[in-house]
Scaffold this active site. Structure first.
Site, PDB file in Angstrom:
ATOM      1  CG  ASP A 197       6.194  -7.092   1.636  1.00  0.00           C
ATOM      2  OD1 ASP A 197       7.022  -6.145   1.320  1.00  0.00           O
ATOM      3  OD2 ASP A 197       5.044  -7.387   1.624  1.00  0.00           O
ATOM      4  CG  ASP A 216       9.754  -3.579   2.210  1.00  0.00           C
ATOM      5  OD1 ASP A 216       8.886  -2.433   2.380  1.00  0.00           O
ATOM      6  OD2 ASP A 216       9.548  -4.860   2.729  1.00  0.00           O
ATOM      7  CD  GLU A 217       4.190  -2.759   1.792  1.00  0.00           C
ATOM      8  OE1 GLU A 217       3.265  -2.924   1.302  1.00  0.00           O
ATOM      9  OE2 GLU A 217       5.142  -2.336   3.356  1.00  0.00           O
TER      10      GLU A 217
HETATM   11 MG   LIG Z   1       8.325  -6.094   2.687  1.00  0.00          MG
END
Ligand SMILES: [Mg+2]
Length: 421
Positions: A11, A114-115
């Site tokens: 993350d 974003d993960e």
């Molecule tokens: Mg994040």
């Protein structure tokens, strides 16, 4: 499946904000680093997207929350520095991030912009421990791309995701099943994945305040009060999750896009321009993947009570042509809309994706030149790829600068605004 897997959840820390900060330092030569300032990324105040999308760690100290309105944030902290979002930048940062992850495993599942989850079970022979590998990945992303990530390690996706949310930034955490009682059970129940505000409220009423209390609750009671969701979160609280890391886009997932319009749409002409803007993006994505779709659906959310309605149709033949997607969308919209209620949100979604293209069966009464339309789309795609998406636009948009001719650079799911960024 009995073999123990090693799963990472990776993350990016304060993704949008970190990416903006790194861009400003590396490409604009700015000396200040937004990550060390009381700063946030927020949508346009004029538009309805006026919410906080990401905040710095110093901004967190002012209790600035992702998802709250810019107005609320400013009340808490008048000197908060707010930067507008730049989705094209985020998309390229996200791609660079995913590319590094793919160096370590074929089993990479992008979960949001974003993960990602990666299954590194097969790579473990090359490293002394999962923590060793995770630290290497984390440092490589930081050194090569300039931003930091948290990595959570466990034997399933749920526990890995929970672990990546422990202290930030730039950290590796484990949450193995045997660590659950110490590391996860003391946490507030609202911290558990899939426990939103509404569920949290119900759980509080049942006297359940921590993840541990949820884990020890009677699953039947939970099911009575919260249906299948009650069972799901009871399983999660006990660290149970059998879902696998899925590297491929599931077949038939479909391509779609939707937008909240900056003003209320009250006429069909404007609504259809929004539909065109959506179809342009959806069509481009379909063609980029060499796919075709046969089912198309249009959805609207009304301004008065925020209710949602949608309608879908199956085309005679699968297509990747923007004009066909658009014509079908207009047809659906005309059936769907009563011509009166103000519209706030419009979406176009597709399904029945086929990847073998070019097998259109020509009808005897075919009057359209599909080859010509395909070539036109192809030419427009390549110009946009080379010169940017504004390089070519349909002339209707010149007269209506309020509507984006190509709505959204990336899929809505992957733009995901997450509470725990
Ligand atoms: Mg994040």
């Amino acid at each position: 499946m009995t073999e123990t897997r090693t799963i990472f959840h990776i993350d990016v820390n304060s993704a949008f904000l970190s990416w903006e900060a790194v861009y400003r330092i590396n490409f604009l030569g700015e000396e200040r680093d937004l990550r060390n300032m009381v700063s946030a990324i927020g949508g346009d105040v004029e538009k309805r997207h006026g919410i906080i999308l990401a905040k710095s760690i110093p901004a967190k100290k002012y209790n600035i929350r992702t998802g709250e309105s810019i107005l609320e944030a400013r009340q808490k902290c008048p000197h908060l520095l707010i930067m507008p979002p730049d989705y094209d930048l985020y998309e390229s940062c996200s791609e660079a991030f995913m590319e590094i992850l793919r160096e370590y495993s074929d089993m990479v599942e992008q979960y949001s912009i974003d993960e990602a989850y990666i299954d590194v079970t097969d790579a473990m022979g090359l490293y002394s421990s999962p923590v060793d590998l995770a630290s290497k990945i984390k440092d490589r992303i930081r050194d090569k791309l300039g931003f930091t990530v948290n990595i959570g390690i466990s034997t399933n996706k749920l526990l890995a995701k929970m672990a990546s949310d422990f202290t930030k930034p730039d950290r590796v955490h484990t949450l193995y099943p045997e660590e659950i009682p110490v590391k996860m059970w003391p946490l507030p129940v609202g911290d558990l994945f899939y426990v939103g505000r509404a569920s949290q409220k119900k759980l509080y009423k049942l006297g359940i305040r921590t993840i541990g209390e949820l884990a020890h609750a009677d699953p039947q009671t939970l099911q009575n009060h919260m249906k299948s969701h009650g069972l799901l979160i009871w399983n999660y609280a006990n660290g149970i999750d059998y879902s696998l890391v899925c590297p491929e886009i599931p077949a038939n997932k479909g391509y779609g896009n939707s937008t909240t319009v900056a003003f209320d749409v009250k006429d069909a002409v404007t609504a259809k321009m929004v539909l065109l803007g959506l179809c342009e993006t959806v069509g481009t994505r379909i063609r980029r993947d060499g796919a075709e779709v046969q089912v198309i659906s249009v959805g609207v959310r009304y301004q008065d009570d925020l209710s949602h309605e949608s309608m879908q149709m199956t085309l005679d033949e699968p297509t990747d042509i923007t004009t066909e997607l658009y014509n079908a969308s207009c047809c659906l919209f005309d059936k769907l809309w009563d011509g009166k209620r103000a519209i706030r949100h419009i979406g176009v979604h597709t399904a029945h994706v086929k990847t073998q293209t070019g097998c259109r069966q020509l009808s005897l009464f075919e009057t359209k030149d599909y080859e010509k339309m395909k070539m036109l789309d192809k030419a427009v795609d390549s110009i946009r790829l080379k010169y940017g998406k504004e390089a070519v636009m349909r002339s209707v948009f010149l007269l209506n600068p309020g509507i984006d001719p190509m709505i959204g650079g990336i899929s809505k799911e992957k733009r995901g605004i997450h509470q725990n960024d």
